[in-house]
Design a protein around this motif. Sequence first.
Motif, mmCIF file in Angstrom:
data_model
loop_
_atom_site.group_PDB
_atom_site.id
_atom_site.type_symbol
_atom_site.label_atom_id
_atom_site.label_comp_id
_atom_site.label_asym_id
_atom_site.label_seq_id
_atom_site.Cartn_x
_atom_site.Cartn_y
_atom_site.Cartn_z
ATOM 1 N N UNK A 85 47.400 -53.171 1.225
ATOM 2 C CA UNK A 85 47.496 -51.801 0.724
ATOM 3 C C UNK A 85 46.466 -50.941 1.459
ATOM 4 N N UNK A 86 46.876 -49.753 1.838
ATOM 5 C CA UNK A 86 45.963 -48.863 2.543
ATOM 6 C C UNK A 86 45.928 -49.068 4.043
ATOM 7 N N UNK A 87 46.813 -49.951 4.547
ATOM 8 C CA UNK A 87 46.919 -50.178 5.984
ATOM 9 C C UNK A 87 48.261 -49.677 6.505
ATOM 10 N N UNK B 217 41.547 -39.946 10.621
ATOM 11 C CA UNK B 217 40.376 -39.398 11.306
ATOM 12 C C UNK B 217 40.629 -39.298 12.817
ATOM 13 N N UNK B 218 41.265 -40.301 13.380
ATOM 14 C CA UNK B 218 41.571 -40.265 14.807
ATOM 15 C C UNK B 218 42.493 -39.097 15.140
ATOM 16 N N UNK B 219 43.481 -38.886 14.314
ATOM 17 C CA UNK B 219 44.395 -37.766 14.552
ATOM 18 C C UNK B 219 43.669 -36.430 14.432
ATOM 19 N N UNK C 239 35.417 -43.899 13.648
ATOM 20 C CA UNK C 239 36.265 -43.773 12.462
ATOM 21 C C UNK C 239 36.159 -45.010 11.574
ATOM 22 N N UNK C 240 36.112 -46.183 12.190
ATOM 23 C CA UNK C 240 35.979 -47.435 11.419
ATOM 24 C C UNK C 240 34.638 -47.446 10.686
ATOM 25 N N UNK D 155 44.416 -46.577 6.803
ATOM 26 C CA UNK D 155 44.985 -45.231 6.896
ATOM 27 C C UNK D 155 43.927 -44.152 7.108
ATOM 28 N N UNK D 156 42.728 -44.235 6.468
ATOM 29 C CA UNK D 156 41.703 -43.221 6.736
ATOM 30 C C UNK D 156 41.252 -43.218 8.197
#
Length: 356
Positions: free
Chosen positions: A323-325, A299-301, A351-352, A294-295
């Motif tokens: 979780x978190x995906x 970041x991409x957005x 971002x990754x 999700x982070x």
Amino acid sequence: MNFASDNVVGASRPVLDALIAANEGARASYGNDDETRAVEARLSEIFEREVAVCLVATGTAANALALSAFVPPYGAVLCHANAHVMEDECGAPEFFAGGAKLIGLDGVGAKIAPQTLARALAAYPAPTRQSPPFAVSISQASECGLVYRPAEIAALAEVARGAGLSLHMDGARFANALVALGCSPADMTWKAGIDVLSFGATKNGCLAAEAVIVFDPARAKALPILRKRSGHTLSKGRLLGAQLLGYLGDDHWLANARHANAMAARLADGLRRLPGVRLAWPAEANEVFPVLPLPVAERLRAQGAIFHPWAPTALPEEFVLEAGEGVFRLVASFATREADVELFLARAAEAVSAAA
């Protein structure tokens, strides 16, 4: 970096040129024009048989009219639970068909397997208790970007025929599926058992033009009446015909689809190489469904990328969403530029790395 959909871009140049040319002078109204007649003849050539053609301006109208011509008000349509006709058309198929019911089936990648359809039909209650099924509707490509092979369509058609049901194809991305498979339009439709097709063009270069195609013209007699009654008969019908003439001319529609598919493949290949990124389903046409932390998506957005989250349904049985995906959808179009793909992949790599 706008990958929200393939309908966020405008029309392609050959379509606009054909539209401008058809705009000059006076023509007969309500589809009684040379452009409409020419499109009808061209589609019969493309599908290698005489077909009945009904032009409309939207995909929702095409789907709703196609189903209303084959399903009575007391009938039902079996489709995938995530099908566009089920989830994204505001009840238009039911409304146009006078109350017919849509019944959703499960399936990985938003595709219906023949055995799933057979089980559903075998377990169906008596027709006086529930609306009896009259048709099956499949999406080509599916809502998860997968394509039905001709053999898969034929297997579904065999089950449907055994129960006396018609088979409808929602071909909003028909051209993308066609070039991905490398088969003929006939092989992917009536030769495999499709009775009625919603032939999409707006997502692949048209301004606003779709066609309902019935492969047995004797079964299409009600379509012009249904179209008029529903308010989808354009007085300036030549402007629909002109768009499709520009679209189909010189195989422009296939070139557009090949480009969109190639851009999606480039996106998919680049994304799957990034650590912590995987694809929910293979990128078979022009849609890519990456699973992103999700982070990374946030970041991409923040850097200007436009894409949508996607429901984590219809995943393969062994697929585990951590979780978190989240699952997201990116769609390439005929107008997607290589530079936009490369920029998105570069931003995704950044971002990754930042998230790690």
